[in-house]
Design an enzyme around this catalytic site. Structure first.
Site, short mmCIF file in Angstrom:
data_model
loop_
_atom_site.label_atom_id
_atom_site.label_comp_id
_atom_site.label_asym_id
_atom_site.label_seq_id
_atom_site.Cartn_x
_atom_site.Cartn_y
_atom_site.Cartn_z
N CYS A 45 0.99 -1.16 0.29
CA CYS A 45 -0.07 0.15 0.01
C CYS A 45 0.87 1.24 0.04
O CYS A 45 0.53 2.08 -0.74
CB CYS A 45 -0.86 -0.08 1.36
SG CYS A 45 -1.92 -1.44 1.42
N ASP A 149 -21.10 12.11 -14.51
CA ASP A 149 -22.43 11.98 -14.30
C ASP A 149 -22.62 10.97 -13.06
O ASP A 149 -23.68 10.64 -12.59
CB ASP A 149 -23.05 11.32 -15.61
CG ASP A 149 -22.12 9.99 -15.93
OD1 ASP A 149 -21.39 9.61 -15.33
OD2 ASP A 149 -22.72 9.38 -17.13
C1 BEZ Z 1 0.66 -4.82 1.57
O1 BEZ Z 1 0.06 -3.74 1.48
O2 BEZ Z 1 1.72 -4.84 1.85
C2 BEZ Z 1 -0.31 -5.86 1.94
C3 BEZ Z 1 -1.31 -5.59 2.79
C4 BEZ Z 1 -2.15 -6.86 3.09
C5 BEZ Z 1 -1.73 -8.21 2.37
C6 BEZ Z 1 -0.68 -8.20 2.07
C7 BEZ Z 1 0.22 -7.15 1.58
#
Ligand code: BEZ
Length: 233
Positions: A45, A149
């Site tokens: 992330c 929209d």
């Molecule tokens: C990550 O963002 O690294 C991650 C989050 C949850 C499961 C696997 C990877």
């Protein structure tokens, strides 16, 4: 609930790092991309959100607002944003041939607090195959492309274990915006500037109207049918 193409994206009231607002009012008449994440302070992330932040000017150029969602609190998001900015490295601003490092300002897009996973559940973004450290199923990596929209124009759904490709997200946005403007479709691996395809439902009269410079028709296929019509736009 999972959203289908063409359905209106719900006008959720969102609690975000940029305050509380209703999604539709916040979007105004722009395009929107809402993308979800399993959790703050997780490695994949962090790579995705840092890249999205770096690409914020590219989305702005396309009249598109980004909004992230992660299943943690606003306080956690604010702490994590400092990591995201450090991970992404300094911002470089260039005017003509002169480039300089500029300090990070505000994070360029809001991150939604979905600590109770209400939105993740409502939007069908829970991945039953992946669990967090408390044994709860993780939120998948969903991307919703929302038109001016407020209708869903495209969506992507990746498991938590696969980071998304933001070049592809931009490419898909370019294709959606072009096909909203003209009766075209974009072929495999298309990118801005490449030839586009004229779909079968476009009549010869419409071809004249929309492609005054003409279309190329490929006839040397075994069927001999002229269904591959390409144009430069
Ligand atoms: C990550 O963002 O690294 C991650 C989050 C949850 C499961 C696997 C990877």
């Amino acid at each position: 609930m999972s959203l289908r193409l063409g359905e209106e994206f719900p006008n959720f009231t969102l609690n975000t790092t940029a305050g509380k607002f209703q999604l539709h009012e916040w979007l105004g008449n722009k395009w929107g991309i809402l993308f979800s994440h399993p959790a703050d302070y997780t490695p994949v992330c962090t790579t995705e959100l840092s890249r999205a932040a770096k690409l914020a000017p590219d989305f702005a150029k396309r009249n598109t607002k980004l909004i992230g969602l992660s299943c943690d609190s606003i306080d956690n998001h604010h702490g994590w944003i400092k990591d995201l900015q450090a991970y992404g490295g300094p911002n470089i601003q260039c005017t003509g041939d002169t480039c300089k490092l500029v300090p990070h300002g505000e994070f360029p897009f809001p991150i939604i607090d979905d600590s109770e996973r209400k939105l993740a559940k409502q939007l069908g973004m829970i991945d039953p195959a992946e669990f967090d450290s408390k044994g709860l199923p993780l939120t998948a990596r969903a991307v919703f492309f929302i038109g001016p929209d407020k209708k869903v124009k495209a969506s992507l759904l990746y498991p938590a274990t696969t980071g998304r490709n933001f070049d592809e997200i931009l490419r898909l946005l370019d294709s959606l915006q072009l096909s909203a403007r003209l009766p075209i479709a974009t072929p495999v691996d298309w990118k801005v500037g490449d030839k586009v395809m004229v779909p079968p439902n476009v009549t010869d009269a419409d071809v004249q109207k929309h492609f005054p410079q003409g279309v190329e028709i490929k006839k040397d296929l075994p069927s001999g049918k002229g269904y591959i019509r390409m144009a430069q736009v």
